[in-house]
Design a protein around this motif. Structure first.
Motif, PDB file in Angstrom:
ATOM      1  N   LEU A  58      14.830   3.479  11.388  1.00  0.00           N
ATOM      2  CA  LEU A  58      14.033   2.333  10.680  1.00  0.00           C
ATOM      3  C   LEU A  58      13.010   1.738  11.727  1.00  0.00           C
ATOM      4  N   ARG A  59      13.612   1.376  12.730  1.00  0.00           N
ATOM      5  CA  ARG A  59      12.813   0.776  13.866  1.00  0.00           C
ATOM      6  C   ARG A  59      11.651   1.690  14.406  1.00  0.00           C
ATOM      7  N   THR A  60      12.123   2.883  14.466  1.00  0.00           N
ATOM      8  CA  THR A  60      11.118   3.876  14.854  1.00  0.00           C
ATOM      9  C   THR A  60      10.016   4.065  14.077  1.00  0.00           C
ATOM     10  N   PHE A  61      10.279   3.941  12.794  1.00  0.00           N
ATOM     11  CA  PHE A  61       9.411   4.190  11.751  1.00  0.00           C
ATOM     12  C   PHE A  61       8.484   2.818  11.821  1.00  0.00           C
ATOM     13  N   PHE A  62       9.073   1.999  12.104  1.00  0.00           N
ATOM     14  CA  PHE A  62       8.388   0.625  11.820  1.00  0.00           C
ATOM     15  C   PHE A  62       7.221   0.627  12.965  1.00  0.00           C
ATOM     16  N   ASN A  63       7.637   0.834  14.179  1.00  0.00           N
ATOM     17  CA  ASN A  63       6.662   0.978  15.449  1.00  0.00           C
ATOM     18  C   ASN A  63       5.583   2.103  15.197  1.00  0.00           C
ATOM     19  N   THR A  64       6.091   3.173  14.337  1.00  0.00           N
ATOM     20  CA  THR A  64       5.031   4.119  14.218  1.00  0.00           C
ATOM     21  C   THR A  64       3.904   3.668  13.318  1.00  0.00           C
ATOM     22  N   VAL A  65       4.224   3.155  12.208  1.00  0.00           N
ATOM     23  CA  VAL A  65       3.279   2.573  11.261  1.00  0.00           C
ATOM     24  C   VAL A  65       2.664   1.206  11.716  1.00  0.00           C
ATOM     25  N   LYS A  66       3.238   0.706  12.677  1.00  0.00           N
ATOM     26  CA  LYS A  66       2.700  -0.691  13.132  1.00  0.00           C
ATOM     27  C   LYS A  66       2.755  -1.665  12.162  1.00  0.00           C
ATOM     28  N   GLY A  67       3.707  -1.993  11.710  1.00  0.00           N
ATOM     29  CA  GLY A  67       3.759  -2.929  10.585  1.00  0.00           C
ATOM     30  C   GLY A  67       2.893  -2.566   9.308  1.00  0.00           C
ATOM     31  N   SER A  68       2.317  -3.685   8.913  1.00  0.00           N
ATOM     32  CA  SER A  68       1.140  -3.339   7.499  1.00  0.00           C
ATOM     33  C   SER A  68      -0.073  -2.483   7.868  1.00  0.00           C
ATOM     34  N   TYR A  69      -0.107  -2.261   9.120  1.00  0.00           N
ATOM     35  CA  TYR A  69      -1.419  -1.518   9.288  1.00  0.00           C
ATOM     36  C   TYR A  69      -1.408   0.195   8.967  1.00  0.00           C
ATOM     37  N   GLY A  70      -0.156   0.872   9.227  1.00  0.00           N
ATOM     38  CA  GLY A  70      -0.260   2.075   8.933  1.00  0.00           C
ATOM     39  C   GLY A  70       0.141   2.506   7.318  1.00  0.00           C
ATOM     40  N   GLU A  71      -0.075   3.776   7.079  1.00  0.00           N
ATOM     41  CA  GLU A  71       0.236   4.223   5.776  1.00  0.00           C
ATOM     42  C   GLU A  71       1.413   5.127   5.706  1.00  0.00           C
ATOM     43  N   PHE A  72       2.122   5.362   4.551  1.00  0.00           N
ATOM     44  CA  PHE A  72       3.262   6.289   4.532  1.00  0.00           C
ATOM     45  C   PHE A  72       3.442   6.564   3.116  1.00  0.00           C
ATOM     46  N   TYR A  73       4.341   7.591   2.859  1.00  0.00           N
ATOM     47  CA  TYR A  73       4.641   8.010   1.408  1.00  0.00           C
ATOM     48  C   TYR A  73       6.178   7.522   1.206  1.00  0.00           C
ATOM     49  N   PHE A  74       6.125   7.072  -0.250  1.00  0.00           N
ATOM     50  CA  PHE A  74       7.178   6.484  -0.781  1.00  0.00           C
ATOM     51  C   PHE A  74       7.744   7.317  -1.986  1.00  0.00           C
ATOM     52  N   ASN A  75       8.721   7.977  -2.012  1.00  0.00           N
ATOM     53  CA  ASN A  75       9.313   8.535  -2.931  1.00  0.00           C
ATOM     54  C   ASN A  75      10.019   7.737  -4.373  1.00  0.00           C
ATOM     55  N   ASP A  76       9.229   7.281  -5.092  1.00  0.00           N
ATOM     56  CA  ASP A  76       9.697   6.071  -5.991  1.00  0.00           C
ATOM     57  C   ASP A  76      10.479   7.030  -7.272  1.00  0.00           C
ATOM     58  N   VAL A  77      11.815   7.086  -7.151  1.00  0.00           N
ATOM     59  CA  VAL A  77      12.720   8.013  -7.774  1.00  0.00           C
ATOM     60  C   VAL A  77      12.614   7.507  -9.247  1.00  0.00           C
ATOM     61  N   SER A  78      12.342   6.348  -9.672  1.00  0.00           N
ATOM     62  CA  SER A  78      12.194   5.687 -11.040  1.00  0.00           C
ATOM     63  C   SER A  78      10.867   6.428 -11.592  1.00  0.00           C
ATOM     64  N   ASP A  79      10.005   7.108 -10.881  1.00  0.00           N
ATOM     65  CA  ASP A  79       8.878   7.444 -11.245  1.00  0.00           C
ATOM     66  C   ASP A  79       7.947   8.267 -10.332  1.00  0.00           C
ATOM     67  N   ASN A  80       8.349   9.776 -10.421  1.00  0.00           N
ATOM     68  CA  ASN A  80       8.001  10.584  -9.129  1.00  0.00           C
ATOM     69  C   ASN A  80       7.444  11.915  -9.845  1.00  0.00           C
ATOM     70  N   SER A  81       7.511  11.992 -11.240  1.00  0.00           N
ATOM     71  CA  SER A  81       7.086  13.274 -11.952  1.00  0.00           C
ATOM     72  C   SER A  81       6.325  13.317 -12.973  1.00  0.00           C
ATOM     73  N   ALA A  82       5.472  14.250 -13.410  1.00  0.00           N
ATOM     74  CA  ALA A  82       4.933  14.192 -14.870  1.00  0.00           C
ATOM     75  C   ALA A  82       5.206  15.545 -15.403  1.00  0.00           C
ATOM     76  N   THR A  83       4.971  15.369 -16.752  1.00  0.00           N
ATOM     77  CA  THR A  83       5.287  16.816 -17.518  1.00  0.00           C
ATOM     78  C   THR A  83       3.817  16.856 -18.227  1.00  0.00           C
ATOM     79  N   GLU A  84       3.765  18.275 -18.673  1.00  0.00           N
ATOM     80  CA  GLU A  84       2.307  18.726 -19.198  1.00  0.00           C
ATOM     81  C   GLU A  84       2.458  18.289 -20.753  1.00  0.00           C
TER      82      GLU A  84
END
Length: 235
Positions: A58-84
């Motif tokens: 977690l600390r390695t990740f935090f250093n990578t994104v430099k706090g609120s500056y960097g962007e990253f992807y989050f897998n929101d398991v409550s809403d992460n897909s769509a159907t046709e």
């Protein structure tokens, strides 16, 4: 962008917020002004037990994104897909995936969106990081004649026409941290110096992407309505 190293037993809270101005006239009628055309999704992660390796990751990740500056992807398991085809959320709400806008025989590039409909109101959510995409028009799967641009847009060799093109897919949410401080604490340590940590709330929010095609929501102004979504996932 990197992915967020979410511990498997974290407690995650999701909030979806709009901002509107409600003006009340002398005759008690209302005028409503939308400040945010699209909702802002925010997330809060809390983990009561954190191993040393999880803390290091977690600390390695935090250093990578430099706090609120960097962007990253989050897998929101409550809403992460769509159907046709429309999926019912309750008696009045439905969701599905499609290409925006509808085919007109001229346009060749379209934006992948997830649609949320409550009564006559439809919110189009642009999706930029997706996988397992399947395109369907008139119940027939489209397998050739298009290019997935890997940014949420689809380009056809020949401009399609006819009925809407629906799609199914999985997706992740582009987000950034809302704070520049990572706070954790030692809960206990054993005689052999094995430490157990706790992670206080770590909050981040969805980033609105810069798109060439930005969908416009459908809002029925004649309805008096209040929509509040409070999604919580605990494991």
């Amino acid at each position: 962008m990197t992915d967020f190293p979410i511990p498997h037993d974290s407690r995650i809270t999701t909030n979806i917020s709009f901002s509107n101005i409600i003006l009340r006239n002398n005759n008690n009628s209302e005028q409503r002004v939308i400040q945010w055309q699209y909702p802002v999704r925010s997330y809060s992660v809390f983990k009561s037990i954190l191993s040393t390796q999880e803390l290091i990751d977690l600390r390695t990740f935090f250093n990578t994104v430099k706090g609120s500056y960097g962007e990253f992807y989050f897998n929101d398991v409550s809403d992460n897909s769509a159907t046709e085809s429309p999926t019912s959320l309750n008696q009045m709400a439905f969701t599905w995936g499609q290409l925006y806008p509808n085919p007109d025989g001229v346009r060749t590039t379209f934006q992948v969106v997830k649609c949320y409909q409550v009564n006559q109101n439809v919110h189009y959510r642009p999706i930029t990081n997706l996988s397992n995409l399947v395109l369907v028009q008139d119940t027939i799967e489209i397998t050739t004649g298009f290019t997935n641009n890997n940014d949420g847009s689809i380009t056809f060799d020949i401009a399609p026409s006819g009925n809407p093109i629906y799609c199914s897919f999985n997706f992740k949410v582009p987000v950034r941290l809302t704070n520049d401080v990572l706070e954790d604490k030692i809960l206990t340590r054993t005689n052999d110096n094995y430490k157990v940590y706790a992670l206080d709330n770590l909050e981040f929010q969805e980033i609105k992407p810069s798109l060439t095609i930005y969908p416009e929501d459908i809002i029925n102004q004649s309805l008096n309505h209040t929509i509040q979504l409070d999604l919580r996932w605990n494991q």
